[in-house]
Design an enzyme around this catalytic site. Structure first.
Site, PDB file in Angstrom:
ATOM      1  N   HIS A 107      43.336  41.461  37.812  1.00 20.51           N
ATOM      2  CA  HIS A 107      42.362  40.806  36.934  1.00 20.51           C
ATOM      3  C   HIS A 107      42.332  41.494  35.575  1.00 20.51           C
ATOM      4  O   HIS A 107      42.617  42.690  35.472  1.00 20.51           O
ATOM      5  CB  HIS A 107      40.961  40.834  37.549  1.00 20.51           C
ATOM      6  CG  HIS A 107      40.512  42.201  37.966  1.00 20.51           C
ATOM      7  ND1 HIS A 107      40.922  42.782  39.141  1.00 20.51           N
ATOM      8  CD2 HIS A 107      39.697  43.109  37.371  1.00 20.51           C
ATOM      9  CE1 HIS A 107      40.387  43.980  39.255  1.00 20.51           C
ATOM     10  NE2 HIS A 107      39.639  44.210  38.178  1.00 20.51           N
ATOM     11  N   PHE A 108      41.978  40.706  34.574  1.00 19.76           N
ATOM     12  CA  PHE A 108      41.701  41.247  33.248  1.00 19.76           C
ATOM     13  C   PHE A 108      40.195  41.272  33.037  1.00 19.76           C
ATOM     14  O   PHE A 108      39.498  40.312  33.385  1.00 19.76           O
ATOM     15  CB  PHE A 108      42.348  40.400  32.154  1.00 19.76           C
ATOM     16  CG  PHE A 108      43.837  40.619  32.028  1.00 19.76           C
ATOM     17  CD1 PHE A 108      44.334  41.692  31.312  1.00 19.76           C
ATOM     18  CD2 PHE A 108      44.728  39.757  32.640  1.00 19.76           C
ATOM     19  CE1 PHE A 108      45.704  41.905  31.197  1.00 19.76           C
ATOM     20  CE2 PHE A 108      46.095  39.959  32.537  1.00 19.76           C
ATOM     21  CZ  PHE A 108      46.595  41.034  31.818  1.00 19.76           C
TER      22      PHE A 108
HETATM   23  P1  5GP Z   1      38.271  47.010  38.702  1.00 15.74           P
HETATM   24  O1  5GP Z   1      37.453  48.249  38.985  1.00 15.74           O
HETATM   25  O2  5GP Z   1      39.087  46.635  39.904  1.00 15.74           O
HETATM   26  O3  5GP Z   1      39.077  47.088  37.440  1.00 15.74           O
HETATM   27  O4  5GP Z   1      37.238  45.850  38.418  1.00 15.74           O
HETATM   28  C1  5GP Z   1      36.521  45.202  39.419  1.00 15.74           C
HETATM   29  C2  5GP Z   1      35.301  44.601  38.773  1.00 15.74           C
HETATM   30  O5  5GP Z   1      34.748  43.685  39.686  1.00 15.74           O
HETATM   31  C3  5GP Z   1      34.217  45.613  38.418  1.00 15.74           C
HETATM   32  O6  5GP Z   1      33.939  45.547  37.035  1.00 15.74           O
HETATM   33  C4  5GP Z   1      33.034  45.181  39.270  1.00 15.74           C
HETATM   34  O7  5GP Z   1      31.813  45.293  38.582  1.00 15.74           O
HETATM   35  C5  5GP Z   1      33.348  43.722  39.576  1.00 15.74           C
HETATM   36  N1  5GP Z   1      32.821  43.254  40.850  1.00 15.74           N
HETATM   37  C6  5GP Z   1      32.794  43.924  42.033  1.00 15.74           C
HETATM   38  N2  5GP Z   1      32.280  43.144  42.999  1.00 15.74           N
HETATM   39  C7  5GP Z   1      31.991  41.955  42.418  1.00 15.74           C
HETATM   40  C8  5GP Z   1      31.426  40.734  42.913  1.00 15.74           C
HETATM   41  O8  5GP Z   1      31.101  40.580  44.084  1.00 15.74           O
HETATM   42  N3  5GP Z   1      31.261  39.716  42.026  1.00 15.74           N
HETATM   43  C9  5GP Z   1      31.623  39.847  40.703  1.00 15.74           C
HETATM   44  N4  5GP Z   1      31.410  38.800  39.905  1.00 15.74           N
HETATM   45  N5  5GP Z   1      32.140  40.989  40.201  1.00 15.74           N
HETATM   46  C10 5GP Z   1      32.322  42.023  41.051  1.00 15.74           C
END
Ligand code: 5GP
Length: 144
Positions: A107-108
């Site tokens: 994801h971005f």
């Molecule tokens: P990463 O840490 O993998 O780069 O980003 C994952 C993102 O997903 C984080 O910014 C976190 O806040 C978001 N996130 C985690 N769980 C959920 C969810 O259940 N719903 C949504 N909309 N965002 C989520």
């Protein structure tokens, strides 16, 4: 999680794609989904994913899908810029747990930065109020 992990079809974004858990959607096509980050680092922090790429990170998506994802990210970021008028916007993408990745579906992040406001910490902020997220999402959608 290393950079070599297999894709888990039950990761949280796969569940969002399937509609198993709710999300505040900004934009959706057959291939792309954008939705508001539930733990936003700033107002309008949103995410863009490819629905058909079972890619954990930047390295295991094919070029055509990556191109579609990148173009969609630019489209959503433009709507964020036009609707919320931040002073700057970070486009971020993390690969591997040690690099800060917490959800293993590529994801971005689109993270608006506002004058005089510190960003919340990555993946460490509180869950945002659902009504505020909905109001922000409506503003962004209106600019798409
Ligand atoms: P990463 O840490 O993998 O780069 O980003 C994952 C993102 O997903 C984080 O910014 C976190 O806040 C978001 N996130 C985690 N769980 C959920 C969810 O259940 N719903 C949504 N909309 N965002 C989520």
């Amino acid at each position: 999680m290393s950079l070599e992990t297999n894709y888990d079809p039950d990761n949280i974004f796969a569940k969002i794609i399937r509609g198993d858990i709710p999300s505040t959607k900004l934009y959706e096509t057959d291939d792309i989904l954008s939705f508001i980050d539930a733990f936003p680092q700033s107002q309008g922090h949103c995410l863009v994913i490819h629905k058909k790429a079972t890619a954990t990170n930047f390295f295991d998506i094919d070029a055509a899908k990556l191109a579609a994802l990148t173009v969609a990210t630019q489209k959503i970021a433009r709507a964020v810029k036009d609707s919320l008028k931040p002073a700057g916007i970070r486009i971020a993408q993390f690969n591997g747990a040690l690099a800060g990745q917490t959800v293993f579906h590529l994801h971005f992040h689109i993270i608006p930065v506002y004058e005089g406001q510190e960003l919340e910490r990555h993946a460490a902020g509180g869950q945002a109020n659902a009504e505020e997220l909905a109001a922000t999402a409506a503003k962004i959608r209106a600019a798409l």
